[in-house]
Design a protein around this motif. Structure first.
Motif, PDB file in Angstrom:
ATOM      1  N   THR A  46      50.888  50.224  58.008  1.00 22.56           N
ATOM      2  CA  THR A  46      51.625  51.485  58.103  1.00 22.56           C
ATOM      3  C   THR A  46      50.973  52.736  58.278  1.00 22.56           C
ATOM      4  O   THR A  46      50.050  53.051  57.339  1.00 22.56           O
ATOM      5  CB  THR A  46      52.643  51.542  56.802  1.00 22.56           C
ATOM      6  N   ALA A  47      51.476  53.396  59.266  1.00 21.68           N
ATOM      7  CA  ALA A  47      50.670  54.562  59.487  1.00 21.68           C
ATOM      8  C   ALA A  47      51.162  55.870  58.636  1.00 21.68           C
ATOM      9  O   ALA A  47      50.246  56.485  57.924  1.00 21.68           O
ATOM     10  CB  ALA A  47      50.824  54.868  60.893  1.00 21.68           C
ATOM     11  N   VAL A  48      52.373  55.843  58.447  1.00 16.94           N
ATOM     12  CA  VAL A  48      52.893  57.042  57.483  1.00 16.94           C
ATOM     13  C   VAL A  48      54.062  56.021  56.661  1.00 16.94           C
ATOM     14  O   VAL A  48      54.839  55.643  57.301  1.00 16.94           O
ATOM     15  CB  VAL A  48      53.607  58.114  58.080  1.00 16.94           C
ATOM     16  N   SER A  49      53.882  56.227  55.340  1.00 17.08           N
ATOM     17  CA  SER A  49      54.689  55.503  54.578  1.00 17.08           C
ATOM     18  C   SER A  49      55.340  56.174  53.584  1.00 17.08           C
ATOM     19  O   SER A  49      54.788  57.500  53.056  1.00 17.08           O
ATOM     20  CB  SER A  49      53.997  54.316  53.771  1.00 17.08           C
ATOM     21  N   GLN A  50      56.856  56.115  52.910  1.00 11.51           N
ATOM     22  CA  GLN A  50      57.572  56.962  52.268  1.00 11.51           C
ATOM     23  C   GLN A  50      58.017  56.086  51.226  1.00 11.51           C
ATOM     24  O   GLN A  50      58.202  54.870  51.544  1.00 11.51           O
ATOM     25  CB  GLN A  50      58.655  57.625  52.932  1.00 11.51           C
TER      26      GLN A  50
ATOM     27  N   HIS B  62      48.425  62.994  51.512  1.00 15.45           N
ATOM     28  CA  HIS B  62      49.671  62.672  50.605  1.00 15.45           C
ATOM     29  C   HIS B  62      50.193  64.003  50.716  1.00 15.45           C
ATOM     30  O   HIS B  62      49.827  65.268  50.640  1.00 15.45           O
ATOM     31  CB  HIS B  62      49.411  62.364  49.073  1.00 15.45           C
ATOM     32  N   LEU B  63      51.599  63.810  50.880  1.00 17.85           N
ATOM     33  CA  LEU B  63      52.697  65.361  50.908  1.00 17.85           C
ATOM     34  C   LEU B  63      53.834  64.554  49.934  1.00 17.85           C
ATOM     35  O   LEU B  63      54.684  63.922  50.845  1.00 17.85           O
ATOM     36  CB  LEU B  63      52.996  65.920  51.984  1.00 17.85           C
TER      37      LEU B  63
ATOM     38  N   LYS C  74      54.158  68.990  47.341  1.00 16.93           N
ATOM     39  CA  LYS C  74      52.911  69.169  46.714  1.00 16.93           C
ATOM     40  C   LYS C  74      52.079  68.349  47.495  1.00 16.93           C
ATOM     41  O   LYS C  74      52.294  67.066  47.755  1.00 16.93           O
ATOM     42  CB  LYS C  74      52.999  68.805  45.137  1.00 16.93           C
ATOM     43  N   SER C  75      50.840  68.789  47.752  1.00 15.99           N
ATOM     44  CA  SER C  75      49.871  68.059  48.532  1.00 15.99           C
ATOM     45  C   SER C  75      48.592  67.934  47.775  1.00 15.99           C
ATOM     46  O   SER C  75      47.629  68.693  47.720  1.00 15.99           O
ATOM     47  CB  SER C  75      49.556  68.745  49.769  1.00 15.99           C
TER      48      SER C  75
ATOM     49  N   SER D  79      61.654  62.495  42.922  1.00 14.65           N
ATOM     50  CA  SER D  79      60.624  63.029  43.915  1.00 14.65           C
ATOM     51  C   SER D  79      60.658  61.743  44.999  1.00 14.65           C
ATOM     52  O   SER D  79      60.913  60.685  44.632  1.00 14.65           O
ATOM     53  CB  SER D  79      59.305  62.832  43.182  1.00 14.65           C
ATOM     54  N   ILE D  80      59.960  62.339  46.267  1.00 18.22           N
ATOM     55  CA  ILE D  80      59.646  61.210  47.400  1.00 18.22           C
ATOM     56  C   ILE D  80      58.274  61.512  47.644  1.00 18.22           C
ATOM     57  O   ILE D  80      57.691  62.416  47.889  1.00 18.22           O
ATOM     58  CB  ILE D  80      60.583  61.651  48.588  1.00 18.22           C
ATOM     59  N   LYS D  81      57.543  60.271  47.841  1.00 19.99           N
ATOM     60  CA  LYS D  81      56.302  60.516  48.116  1.00 19.99           C
ATOM     61  C   LYS D  81      55.927  59.898  49.387  1.00 19.99           C
ATOM     62  O   LYS D  81      56.670  59.071  50.155  1.00 19.99           O
ATOM     63  CB  LYS D  81      55.608  59.350  47.287  1.00 19.99           C
ATOM     64  N   CYS D  82      54.871  60.672  49.939  1.00 17.84           N
ATOM     65  CA  CYS D  82      54.522  60.178  51.403  1.00 17.84           C
ATOM     66  C   CYS D  82      53.110  60.074  51.594  1.00 17.84           C
ATOM     67  O   CYS D  82      52.296  60.851  50.991  1.00 17.84           O
ATOM     68  CB  CYS D  82      55.083  61.381  52.464  1.00 17.84           C
ATOM     69  N   GLU D  83      52.588  59.082  52.259  1.00 16.06           N
ATOM     70  CA  GLU D  83      51.226  58.986  52.640  1.00 16.06           C
ATOM     71  C   GLU D  83      50.843  58.640  54.019  1.00 16.06           C
ATOM     72  O   GLU D  83      51.638  57.816  54.590  1.00 16.06           O
ATOM     73  CB  GLU D  83      50.601  57.849  51.566  1.00 16.06           C
ATOM     74  N   GLN D  84      49.731  59.104  54.359  1.00 22.44           N
ATOM     75  CA  GLN D  84      49.345  58.847  55.785  1.00 22.44           C
ATOM     76  C   GLN D  84      47.942  58.250  55.826  1.00 22.44           C
ATOM     77  O   GLN D  84      47.143  58.787  55.046  1.00 22.44           O
ATOM     78  CB  GLN D  84      49.815  59.946  56.848  1.00 22.44           C
TER      79      GLN D  84
END
Lengths: 112, 113
Positions: free
Chosen positions: B2-6, B73-74, B67-68, B20-25
């Motif tokens: 997965t390139a961008v996951s939430q 991660h954002l 928050k990064s 909170s919601i997390k995001c990673e690329q």
């Protein structure tokens, strides 16, 4: 103030015919334009882009036309396929990279 | 991969809660974004970070705090959730360039009851 508008919320086309999706913008500072496609329950995916120094960009079945004087761009899909059925968003940015303004999308349905 | 996951994909919560919601690329991009898609289907940018620095902060209530911790991660933290916060939130990433395509995550559907 909606700076990017897609005035047709939906479009229905027969398979094999041409689909034309339109987008108008008001901010003359916009100089980069992108089209994204979105399937239900997924994030948008990039389709094609064009810079304001061009008036046409083609990629396979997809062509984007830009008319700067009219502040109008269009996406042509030919021939249309059922798998093209999705929501299409146009987006514009003004050179300050990092910010794209999106239109509100056009739902394309391609009927077999 | 997965390139961008939430995470999470769905979030149902009560008014007044904090979430909170997390995001990673994993694309090596230097810029990440949060978008909100409301019931009218508008996709509106909320925040953008470049190399962990905030570069875009649209008119968003200060109950929303991104928050990064690093470039990959954002995260988005929302305090005192309100009914109007119900929407689909998309994370995206790209290189910092006007024509750079953005890669979007699958979205997080937030429902505030």
């Amino acid at each position: 103030d909606q700076q990017v508008k897609q005035n047709s919320p939906s479009l229905s086309v027969q398979e094999g015919r041409i689909s034309i999706l339109n987008c108008d913008y008001t901010n003359s500072m916009f100089d980069y334009f992108l089209w994204y496609k979105k399937y239900p329950a997924e994030g948008p995916t990039f389709l094609i882009s064009i810079s304001s120094i061009k008036d046409k960009n083609e990629d396979g079945r997809f062509t984007v036309f830009l008319n700067k004087s009219a502040k109008h761009l269009s996406l042509h899909i030919v021939p249309s396929q059922p798998g093209d059925s999705a929501v299409y968003f146009c987006a514009a940015s003004a050179g300050n990279a990092g910010k794209s303004t999106f239109g509100d999308g056009t739902t394309l349905t391609v009927k077999p | 991969d997965t390139a961008v996951s939430q995470t999470p994909k769905y979030l149902v919560t009560q008014m007044g809660n904090d979430k909170s919601i997390k995001c990673e690329q994993n694309l090596g991009h230097d810029t990440m974004y949060w978008y909100k898609q409301d019931s009218k289907k508008f996709l509106k940018i909320m925040f953008s970070y470049n190399n962990k620095e905030l570069i875009i902060n649209e008119t968003v209530p200060n109950r929303f705090s991104p928050k990064s911790p690093d470039k990959a991660h954002l995260n988005l933290h929302i305090n005192s959730l309100e009914l109007g916060d119900s929407a689909v939130y998309f994370c995206a990433s790209s290189h910092l360039s006007p024509l750079a395509e953005q890669f979007f995550g699958p979205g997080t559907r937030l429902t505030v009851l």
